[in-house]
Design a protein around this motif. Structure first.
Motif, PDB file in Angstrom:
ATOM      1  N   ARG A  51      56.279  41.081  50.078  1.00  0.00           N
ATOM      2  CA  ARG A  51      56.870  41.083  51.413  1.00  0.00           C
ATOM      3  C   ARG A  51      57.860  39.938  51.619  1.00  0.00           C
ATOM      4  NH1 ARG A  51      53.222  40.539  56.873  1.00  0.00           N
ATOM      5  NH2 ARG A  51      54.929  40.499  58.377  1.00  0.00           N
ATOM      6  N   PHE A  52      57.521  38.745  51.148  1.00  0.00           N
ATOM      7  CA  PHE A  52      58.346  37.577  51.454  1.00  0.00           C
ATOM      8  C   PHE A  52      59.316  37.201  50.334  1.00  0.00           C
ATOM      9  CE2 PHE A  52      54.762  37.008  54.393  1.00  0.00           C
ATOM     10  CZ  PHE A  52      55.472  36.880  55.577  1.00  0.00           C
ATOM     11  N   SER A  53      59.110  37.687  49.121  1.00  0.00           N
ATOM     12  CA  SER A  53      60.046  37.484  48.003  1.00  0.00           C
ATOM     13  C   SER A  53      60.445  36.018  47.840  1.00  0.00           C
ATOM     14  CB  SER A  53      61.299  38.341  48.207  1.00  0.00           C
ATOM     15  OG  SER A  53      60.969  39.702  48.282  1.00  0.00           O
ATOM     16  N   CYS A  54      59.444  35.167  47.639  1.00  0.00           N
ATOM     17  CA  CYS A  54      59.704  33.738  47.494  1.00  0.00           C
ATOM     18  C   CYS A  54      58.615  33.106  46.639  1.00  0.00           C
ATOM     19  CB  CYS A  54      59.765  33.062  48.866  1.00  0.00           C
ATOM     20  SG  CYS A  54      58.212  33.078  49.791  1.00  0.00           S
ATOM     21  N   PRO A  55      58.796  31.857  46.209  1.00  0.00           N
ATOM     22  CA  PRO A  55      57.724  31.186  45.477  1.00  0.00           C
ATOM     23  C   PRO A  55      56.453  31.110  46.315  1.00  0.00           C
ATOM     24  CG  PRO A  55      59.764  29.942  45.351  1.00  0.00           C
ATOM     25  CD  PRO A  55      59.992  31.020  46.354  1.00  0.00           C
ATOM     26  N   ALA A  56      55.311  31.086  45.621  1.00  0.00           N
ATOM     27  CA  ALA A  56      54.031  31.046  46.324  1.00  0.00           C
ATOM     28  C   ALA A  56      53.128  30.005  45.682  1.00  0.00           C
ATOM     29  CB  ALA A  56      53.351  32.414  46.284  1.00  0.00           C
ATOM     30  N   VAL A  57      52.356  29.318  46.518  1.00  0.00           N
ATOM     31  CA  VAL A  57      51.336  28.388  46.048  1.00  0.00           C
ATOM     32  C   VAL A  57      50.009  28.786  46.670  1.00  0.00           C
ATOM     33  CG1 VAL A  57      52.902  26.461  45.643  1.00  0.00           C
ATOM     34  CG2 VAL A  57      51.855  26.735  47.898  1.00  0.00           C
ATOM     35  N   LEU A  58      48.946  28.439  45.971  1.00  0.00           N
ATOM     36  CA  LEU A  58      47.587  28.756  46.411  1.00  0.00           C
ATOM     37  C   LEU A  58      46.729  27.513  46.242  1.00  0.00           C
ATOM     38  CD1 LEU A  58      45.104  30.608  47.076  1.00  0.00           C
ATOM     39  CD2 LEU A  58      45.102  31.232  44.645  1.00  0.00           C
ATOM     40  N   THR A  59      46.050  27.125  47.300  1.00  0.00           N
ATOM     41  CA  THR A  59      45.117  26.000  47.255  1.00  0.00           C
ATOM     42  C   THR A  59      43.724  26.506  47.585  1.00  0.00           C
ATOM     43  OG1 THR A  59      45.569  25.510  49.594  1.00  0.00           O
ATOM     44  CG2 THR A  59      46.864  24.314  47.951  1.00  0.00           C
ATOM     45  N   GLY A  60      42.699  25.774  47.128  1.00  0.00           N
ATOM     46  CA  GLY A  60      41.366  26.222  47.507  1.00  0.00           C
ATOM     47  C   GLY A  60      40.233  25.524  46.804  1.00  0.00           C
ATOM     48  N   ASP A  61      39.073  25.641  47.433  1.00  0.00           N
ATOM     49  CA  ASP A  61      37.788  25.296  46.836  1.00  0.00           C
ATOM     50  C   ASP A  61      37.180  26.620  46.399  1.00  0.00           C
ATOM     51  OD1 ASP A  61      35.180  24.715  46.211  1.00  0.00           O
ATOM     52  OD2 ASP A  61      34.687  23.780  48.132  1.00  0.00           O
ATOM     53  N   PHE A  62      37.109  26.826  45.088  1.00  0.00           N
ATOM     54  CA  PHE A  62      36.654  28.095  44.545  1.00  0.00           C
ATOM     55  C   PHE A  62      35.162  28.096  44.230  1.00  0.00           C
ATOM     56  CE2 PHE A  62      41.124  28.224  44.212  1.00  0.00           C
ATOM     57  CZ  PHE A  62      41.486  29.556  44.235  1.00  0.00           C
ATOM     58  N   ASN A  63      34.515  26.956  44.403  1.00  0.00           N
ATOM     59  CA  ASN A  63      33.081  26.850  44.098  1.00  0.00           C
ATOM     60  C   ASN A  63      32.732  27.429  42.730  1.00  0.00           C
ATOM     61  OD1 ASN A  63      31.583  25.481  46.247  1.00  0.00           O
ATOM     62  ND2 ASN A  63      32.397  27.083  47.575  1.00  0.00           N
ATOM     63  N   SER A  64      33.682  27.335  41.817  1.00  0.00           N
ATOM     64  CA  SER A  64      33.492  27.865  40.467  1.00  0.00           C
ATOM     65  C   SER A  64      34.530  27.230  39.556  1.00  0.00           C
ATOM     66  CB  SER A  64      33.620  29.394  40.455  1.00  0.00           C
ATOM     67  OG  SER A  64      34.850  29.807  41.014  1.00  0.00           O
ATOM     68  N   SER A  65      34.278  27.286  38.260  1.00  0.00           N
ATOM     69  CA  SER A  65      35.114  26.572  37.299  1.00  0.00           C
ATOM     70  C   SER A  65      36.124  27.500  36.629  1.00  0.00           C
ATOM     71  CB  SER A  65      34.225  25.935  36.227  1.00  0.00           C
ATOM     72  OG  SER A  65      33.818  26.917  35.283  1.00  0.00           O
ATOM     73  N   PHE A  66      36.858  26.921  35.688  1.00  0.00           N
ATOM     74  CA  PHE A  66      37.845  27.660  34.899  1.00  0.00           C
ATOM     75  C   PHE A  66      37.212  28.727  34.012  1.00  0.00           C
ATOM     76  CE2 PHE A  66      36.450  24.041  32.436  1.00  0.00           C
ATOM     77  CZ  PHE A  66      36.198  24.592  31.189  1.00  0.00           C
ATOM     78  N   ALA A  67      35.900  28.648  33.794  1.00  0.00           N
ATOM     79  CA  ALA A  67      35.224  29.598  32.917  1.00  0.00           C
ATOM     80  C   ALA A  67      34.655  30.791  33.671  1.00  0.00           C
ATOM     81  CB  ALA A  67      34.104  28.892  32.151  1.00  0.00           C
ATOM     82  N   GLU A  68      34.897  30.887  34.957  1.00  0.00           N
ATOM     83  CA  GLU A  68      34.266  31.923  35.777  1.00  0.00           C
ATOM     84  C   GLU A  68      35.288  32.929  36.296  1.00  0.00           C
ATOM     85  OE1 GLU A  68      30.910  30.290  38.269  1.00  0.00           O
ATOM     86  OE2 GLU A  68      31.769  28.396  37.581  1.00  0.00           O
ATOM     87  N   ALA A  69      34.772  33.986  36.917  1.00  0.00           N
ATOM     88  CA  ALA A  69      35.575  35.158  37.254  1.00  0.00           C
ATOM     89  C   ALA A  69      36.771  34.887  38.162  1.00  0.00           C
ATOM     90  CB  ALA A  69      34.680  36.239  37.860  1.00  0.00           C
ATOM     91  N   PRO A  70      36.662  34.077  39.232  1.00  0.00           N
ATOM     92  CA  PRO A  70      37.843  33.875  40.077  1.00  0.00           C
ATOM     93  C   PRO A  70      39.024  33.283  39.329  1.00  0.00           C
ATOM     94  CG  PRO A  70      35.855  33.240  41.257  1.00  0.00           C
ATOM     95  CD  PRO A  70      35.444  33.492  39.832  1.00  0.00           C
ATOM     96  N   TYR A  71      38.768  32.312  38.472  1.00  0.00           N
ATOM     97  CA  TYR A  71      39.839  31.698  37.693  1.00  0.00           C
ATOM     98  C   TYR A  71      40.486  32.737  36.774  1.00  0.00           C
ATOM     99  CZ  TYR A  71      42.141  27.884  35.087  1.00  0.00           C
ATOM    100  OH  TYR A  71      43.060  27.033  34.514  1.00  0.00           O
ATOM    101  N   THR A  72      39.666  33.529  36.124  1.00  0.00           N
ATOM    102  CA  THR A  72      40.169  34.567  35.223  1.00  0.00           C
ATOM    103  C   THR A  72      41.007  35.595  35.971  1.00  0.00           C
ATOM    104  OG1 THR A  72      38.237  34.286  33.798  1.00  0.00           O
ATOM    105  CG2 THR A  72      39.478  36.332  33.558  1.00  0.00           C
TER     106      THR A  72
END
Length: 304
Positions: free
Chosen positions: A189-210
């Protein structure tokens, strides 16, 4: 749910002389940790509030993705920065004492709001307080589209901020899929760069990161510094380097749970996990922890 303030400008991205500083910061809800780690002291003095104010002055971010903050804490932060930051977002729809936000704060001297919205992690994302059946709490995500002021005039940035379930891995996985899909809709919709911040309560080895890496989102810290090593945790329970994480089964890995991501054009120039205490003058070994999470701060150069 969304709020639009005006017509979307023509498509543009940031020039290569515009550096954007983005922070992810779990504020720690203000009704927790009464005593030594309370948000503020009844009769003044050092507190998490004064440490947060000093930390933000030190880093001077363009955008802050906050997690856990209550409405009055967001007002405090805005006040303590001289009103320079505005915040957007809605509460998750629980009781007064824990009605947390995933609010986004932005520097109004550098950015102007185009449009903002939020969604619950649920089958009915527009319904406040809704959640997936396996979730522990309702969790909300906020987004904002910004246009630059001054040297950034005519430029555009999409910012998303999130906080995933603290205890349910299955709810985090489902929520991450929803986040990726919603982010893709907004990017289209906005056609621009995007950033995402957050507390994912999970590490790089878990599903949200993947899920994010599969959707071509890039982790700012690991892009610059490589694989995460033991001792790289960002939740520290006010113990700093002395903290020993309780383990993945407690959603407390010996690895970061707080991240800054980006997707699209541009590159990350620097990314730090700030492990400092603060007094009124800046980082200090005798200062106060702003939170039980370390802030993550990244600088981006968004190019055509």
């Amino acid at each position: 749910a969304f709020v639009s303030l005006r017509t979307l400008p023509s498509t543009s991205v940031m020039s290569n002389n515009s550096s954007v500083r983005v922070m992810s910061f779990n504020v720690r809800t203000g009704y927790a940790d009464w005593g030594a780690h309370s948000w503020q002291r009844l009769f003044g003095g050092k507190s998490r509030r004064t440490a947060t104010a000093a930390m933000l002055r030190h880093h001077d971010p363009d955008v802050i993705g906050t997690q856990e903050a209550l409405h009055w804490q967001l007002r405090d932060i805005k006040h303590d920065q001289g009103g320079r930051y505005e915040f957007v977002g809605k509460a998750r729809g629980t009781s007064f004492f824990n009605n947390e936000y995933a609010a986004i704060m932005y520097d109004t001297s550098k950015w102007e709001l185009i449009e903002t919205g939020d969604f619950m992690y649920s089958l009915t994302p527009s319904v406040s307080g809704s959640m997936y059946p396996d979730a522990t709490f309702p969790n909300v995500s906020t987004w904002v589209a910004l246009e630059g002021r001054g040297p950034r005039q005519g430029k555009r940035l999409l910012v998303l901020n999130t906080h995933l379930d603290p205890y349910s891995a299955s709810a985090r996985e489902t929520s991450a899929k929803q986040l990726v899909a919603t982010a893709e809709e907004l990017r289209t919709r906005f056609s621009c760069p995007a950033v995402l911040t957050g507390d994912f309560n999970s590490s790089f080895a878990e599903a949200p990161y993947t899920a994010l890496t599969a959707a071509r989102w890039k982790d700012a810290y690991s892009t610059l510094h490589g694989n995460y090593k033991p001792g790289s945790y960002t939740y520290h329970k006010y113990r700093g380097l002395e903290y020993v994480p309780e383990g993945v089964d407690q959603s407390d890995p010996d690895a970061p749970v707080d991240f800054v991501w980006w997707v699209g054009s541009g590159q990350v120039k620097s990314c730090v996990v700030d492990k400092s205490r603060y007094d009124d003058n800046g980082p200090s070994v005798t200062g106060w922890w702003p939170s039980d999470h370390y802030p993550v701060v990244a600088d981006f150069d968004f190019e055509t």
